[in-house]
Design a protein around this motif. Structure first.
Motif, mmCIF file in Angstrom:
data_model
loop_
_atom_site.group_PDB
_atom_site.id
_atom_site.type_symbol
_atom_site.label_atom_id
_atom_site.label_comp_id
_atom_site.label_asym_id
_atom_site.label_seq_id
_atom_site.Cartn_x
_atom_site.Cartn_y
_atom_site.Cartn_z
ATOM 1 N N ALA A 245 -1.794 -7.328 3.577
ATOM 2 C CA ALA A 245 -3.009 -7.328 4.385
ATOM 3 C C ALA A 245 -2.734 -7.329 5.883
ATOM 4 O O ALA A 245 -3.622 -7.005 6.670
ATOM 5 C CB ALA A 245 -3.889 -8.519 4.012
ATOM 6 N N TRP A 246 -1.514 -7.713 6.296
ATOM 7 C CA TRP A 246 -1.212 -7.653 7.723
ATOM 8 C C TRP A 246 -1.182 -6.224 8.238
ATOM 9 O O TRP A 246 -1.269 -5.967 9.432
ATOM 10 C CB TRP A 246 0.110 -8.356 8.049
ATOM 11 C CG TRP A 246 1.293 -7.943 7.228
ATOM 12 C CD1 TRP A 246 1.842 -8.618 6.182
ATOM 13 C CD2 TRP A 246 2.075 -6.750 7.382
ATOM 14 N NE1 TRP A 246 2.919 -7.927 5.671
ATOM 15 C CE2 TRP A 246 3.086 -6.773 6.388
ATOM 16 C CE3 TRP A 246 2.025 -5.664 8.253
ATOM 17 C CZ2 TRP A 246 4.029 -5.757 6.253
ATOM 18 C CZ3 TRP A 246 2.965 -4.645 8.113
ATOM 19 C CH2 TRP A 246 3.953 -4.701 7.122
ATOM 20 N N ASP A 247 -1.036 -5.262 7.325
ATOM 21 C CA ASP A 247 -0.979 -3.846 7.674
ATOM 22 C C ASP A 247 -2.364 -3.230 7.431
ATOM 23 O O ASP A 247 -2.966 -3.464 6.375
ATOM 24 C CB ASP A 247 0.075 -3.153 6.802
ATOM 25 C CG ASP A 247 0.260 -1.691 7.168
ATOM 26 O OD1 ASP A 247 1.308 -1.362 7.740
ATOM 27 O OD2 ASP A 247 -0.638 -0.877 6.865
ATOM 28 N N PRO A 248 -2.914 -2.446 8.359
ATOM 29 C CA PRO A 248 -4.273 -1.914 8.207
ATOM 30 C C PRO A 248 -4.402 -0.677 7.339
ATOM 31 O O PRO A 248 -5.479 -0.066 7.272
ATOM 32 C CB PRO A 248 -4.665 -1.596 9.650
ATOM 33 C CG PRO A 248 -3.373 -1.186 10.293
ATOM 34 C CD PRO A 248 -2.330 -2.095 9.677
ATOM 35 N N THR A 249 -3.339 -0.300 6.640
ATOM 36 C CA THR A 249 -3.365 0.937 5.854
ATOM 37 C C THR A 249 -4.534 0.986 4.877
ATOM 38 O O THR A 249 -5.162 2.035 4.692
ATOM 39 C CB THR A 249 -2.034 1.095 5.075
ATOM 40 O OG1 THR A 249 -0.973 1.259 6.006
ATOM 41 C CG2 THR A 249 -2.085 2.292 4.138
ATOM 42 N N GLY B 30 -14.358 -3.650 -2.652
ATOM 43 C CA GLY B 30 -15.158 -4.221 -1.585
ATOM 44 C C GLY B 30 -14.375 -5.001 -0.565
ATOM 45 O O GLY B 30 -14.710 -5.004 0.622
ATOM 46 N N LEU B 31 -13.287 -5.677 -0.993
ATOM 47 C CA LEU B 31 -12.629 -6.627 -0.105
ATOM 48 C C LEU B 31 -11.129 -6.671 -0.371
ATOM 49 O O LEU B 31 -10.699 -6.694 -1.527
ATOM 50 C CB LEU B 31 -13.233 -8.022 -0.328
ATOM 51 C CG LEU B 31 -12.681 -9.205 0.461
ATOM 52 C CD1 LEU B 31 -12.893 -9.009 1.958
ATOM 53 C CD2 LEU B 31 -13.353 -10.502 -0.009
ATOM 54 N N PHE B 32 -10.346 -6.713 0.700
ATOM 55 C CA PHE B 32 -8.896 -6.875 0.595
ATOM 56 C C PHE B 32 -8.479 -8.088 1.409
ATOM 57 O O PHE B 32 -8.644 -8.135 2.633
ATOM 58 C CB PHE B 32 -8.178 -5.630 1.110
ATOM 59 C CG PHE B 32 -6.672 -5.684 0.995
ATOM 60 C CD1 PHE B 32 -6.052 -6.238 -0.121
ATOM 61 C CD2 PHE B 32 -5.865 -5.166 1.997
ATOM 62 C CE1 PHE B 32 -4.672 -6.280 -0.238
ATOM 63 C CE2 PHE B 32 -4.483 -5.196 1.898
ATOM 64 C CZ PHE B 32 -3.888 -5.760 0.775
ATOM 65 N N LEU B 33 -7.952 -9.098 0.726
ATOM 66 C CA LEU B 33 -7.475 -10.317 1.368
ATOM 67 C C LEU B 33 -5.968 -10.461 1.277
ATOM 68 O O LEU B 33 -5.386 -11.338 1.922
ATOM 69 C CB LEU B 33 -8.135 -11.549 0.728
ATOM 70 C CG LEU B 33 -9.654 -11.625 0.811
ATOM 71 C CD1 LEU B 33 -10.161 -12.853 0.062
ATOM 72 C CD2 LEU B 33 -10.116 -11.659 2.265
ATOM 73 N N GLY B 34 -5.332 -9.628 0.465
ATOM 74 C CA GLY B 34 -3.892 -9.722 0.279
ATOM 75 C C GLY B 34 -3.527 -9.533 -1.171
ATOM 76 O O GLY B 34 -4.338 -9.746 -2.076
ATOM 77 N N ASN B 35 -2.304 -9.151 -1.414
ATOM 78 C CA ASN B 35 -1.869 -8.831 -2.770
ATOM 79 C C ASN B 35 -1.571 -10.049 -3.635
ATOM 80 O O ASN B 35 -1.226 -9.909 -4.803
ATOM 81 C CB ASN B 35 -0.648 -7.913 -2.722
ATOM 82 C CG ASN B 35 -1.043 -6.483 -2.385
ATOM 83 O OD1 ASN B 35 -2.117 -6.031 -2.750
ATOM 84 N ND2 ASN B 35 -0.179 -5.775 -1.681
ATOM 85 N N ALA C 282 -2.289 -3.252 -3.323
ATOM 86 C CA ALA C 282 -2.383 -2.251 -2.261
ATOM 87 C C ALA C 282 -0.989 -1.776 -1.857
ATOM 88 O O ALA C 282 0.007 -2.469 -2.101
ATOM 89 C CB ALA C 282 -3.107 -2.858 -1.060
ATOM 90 N N PRO C 283 -0.895 -0.617 -1.220
ATOM 91 C CA PRO C 283 0.426 -0.096 -0.824
ATOM 92 C C PRO C 283 1.167 -1.018 0.131
ATOM 93 O O PRO C 283 2.394 -1.066 0.132
ATOM 94 C CB PRO C 283 0.092 1.237 -0.147
ATOM 95 C CG PRO C 283 -1.253 1.620 -0.689
ATOM 96 C CD PRO C 283 -1.978 0.340 -0.936
#
Length: 432
Positions: A262-266, A200-205, A258-259
């Protein structure tokens, strides 16, 4: 405009990687400590080698295609000095710290960074108040404040980079979800949007632990430090917010590992998440992937508080130990105050950023409508900026506190007291 990201750390490594690269540079300062200089690429931007004054200008490695060529173009156009571009990949802050200790001919004359009190007290930067003559009122109060120490302006803002939550309206509509207005709403939406394939949500690794301290306090109308440099937040607010973040962490709706960071929109482009916290710089890439199925909101408020938007970005500085301080100041004024064509090009041709000059942002067609216009509006209504008196030691203290409460389950009151003790000790050492 972004740089390379980090791989997902273990819990024990989280404290050492408490901020992603962009926040680290935005909140931290550069101390005069030795380090290993990162590999750098340089280009004079000139074909003839030029004569006269030689200046070196340093940038971190931006991620958008064409950015290095753009700054080389700007350098080549300057007629009053030969300007060499040093394009620094990897750990820019360590490379710059080392570079500022180097001798004449190796150290930068002009460099981008984020102002910190240690930069002033160690004599790394010169005041630039005279460069603002006639244009001071054309900069936002936040951009002036973040470049001011003890009443003197040391930096000139190059770009403003607000950060907010991206989402796809079609995914919300399919679930009957309205855009979250509170942090509780965000938690509920993230849970509802989570499937076996999509989080649901990505805030950073870093699992959100370190990233949300500042939204908590600014949402409550508090601050890192008061105007007289006292601690600007209280225990009840911070602990209540940290426990909500812990609840989010334990809900299983966050994208972790994530690959890219969060600064990257991938992640939102590849549909690994339904909502992603990212910056305005990524809007062209996300629009290319999802077209009009794109919207943004500020970070929702905690416990009845206001939404928040972190207004990041970069500023230009002049090395106080340069052999050509006046010439470096003249070049900096030419590029970052006088040259509207290049400022607009830098902010809007390689990704989206808000021009710091109010007159320039008002005339920027690319920011005139749609999500980009909304980004400008919410950044001005809900935005907050760095405080140059907030030191890396203070930031590490609150990051450790959030990590220990959210990820390790430590006693919140004890962790808060430890953080406040560290911050107060730091304040006492600086302001006596």
């Amino acid at each position: 405009m972004v740089a390379s990201g980090n791989s997902h750390p273990s819990k024990k490594a989280l404290a050492a990687m408490a901020m992603n690269r962009r926040r680290l540079l935005a909140l931290g300062g550069l101390t005069a400590t030795a380090g290993t200089l990162a590999a750098c690429g340089s280009n004079t931007g000139r074909d003839d080698g030029g004569d006269g004054i030689n200046l070196s200008q340093w940038y971190h490695q931006y991620g958008e295609a064409g950015t290095q060529q753009a700054v080389e173009k700007y350098a080549a156009a300057y007629e009053d000095a030969n300007v060499t571009i040093n394009w620094v990949p990897g750990d820019y802050d360590t490379a710059l710290s080392s570079g500022l200790l180097a001798g004449e001919g190796e150290a930068p004359d002009v460099f981008e960074s984020h102002l910190n009190r240690s930069m002033v007290e160690s004599g790394q930067v010169v005041a630039l108040d005279d460069l603002y003559e006639g244009v001071l009122d054309d900069f936002t109060d936040d951009d002036l404040a973040r470049n001011t120490i003890d009443g003197k302006l040391y930096g000139i803002r190059m770009i403003d980079d607000p950060q907010f939550l991206y989402y796809r309206p079609s995914m919300f509509e399919a679930k009957g979800i309205t855009p979250p207005a509170t942090f509780d709403d965000l938690m509920a939406a993230a849970s509802e949007l989570t499937t076996s394939d999509v989080k649901g949500l990505f805030l950073g690794n870093d699992d959100s632990a370190t990233k949300l301290f500042q939204p908590i306090i600014f949402s409550a109308g508090q601050s890192l430090l008061t105007e007289d440099n006292q601690i600007g937040f209280d225990k009840d607010t911070v602990i209540a917010g940290a426990l909500q973040v812990k609840e989010l962490h334990e809900a299983g709706s966050l994208l972790i590992g994530a690959p890219t960071e969060a600064w990257d929109p991938t992640s939102i482009i590849q549909e690994l998440c339904a909502i992603q916290w990212c910056g305005l710089w990524a809007m062209p890439q996300i629009t290319e992937a999802h077209g009009e199925d794109l919207a943004i909101i500020p970070f929702p408020g905690f416990a009845g508080g206001s939404p928040t938007v972190f207004n990041g970005g970069w500023s230009a500085f002049v090395n106080a130990k340069s052999a050509h301080v006046e010439e470096a100041k003249a070049f900096t004024k030419w590029l970052w105050i006088d040259n509207e064509e290049y400022i607009q090009d830098w902010c809007l041709s390689y990704g989206f950023h808000i021009p710091p000059r109010l007159s320039m942002r008002a005339s920027a067609d690319a920011l005139a409508d749609g999500p980009a216009a909304e980004a400008v509006r919410i950044s001005e209504e809900y935005g907050w900026a760095d405080n140059p008196n907030w030191t890396p030691t203070m930031e590490t203290a609150v990051d450790d506190m959030m990590t220990n409460i959210v990820l390790e389950g430590n006693d919140p009151e004890g962790e808060f007291d430890n953080a406040v003790s560290t911050i107060q000790t730091e304040l006492d050492s600086i302001f006596g």
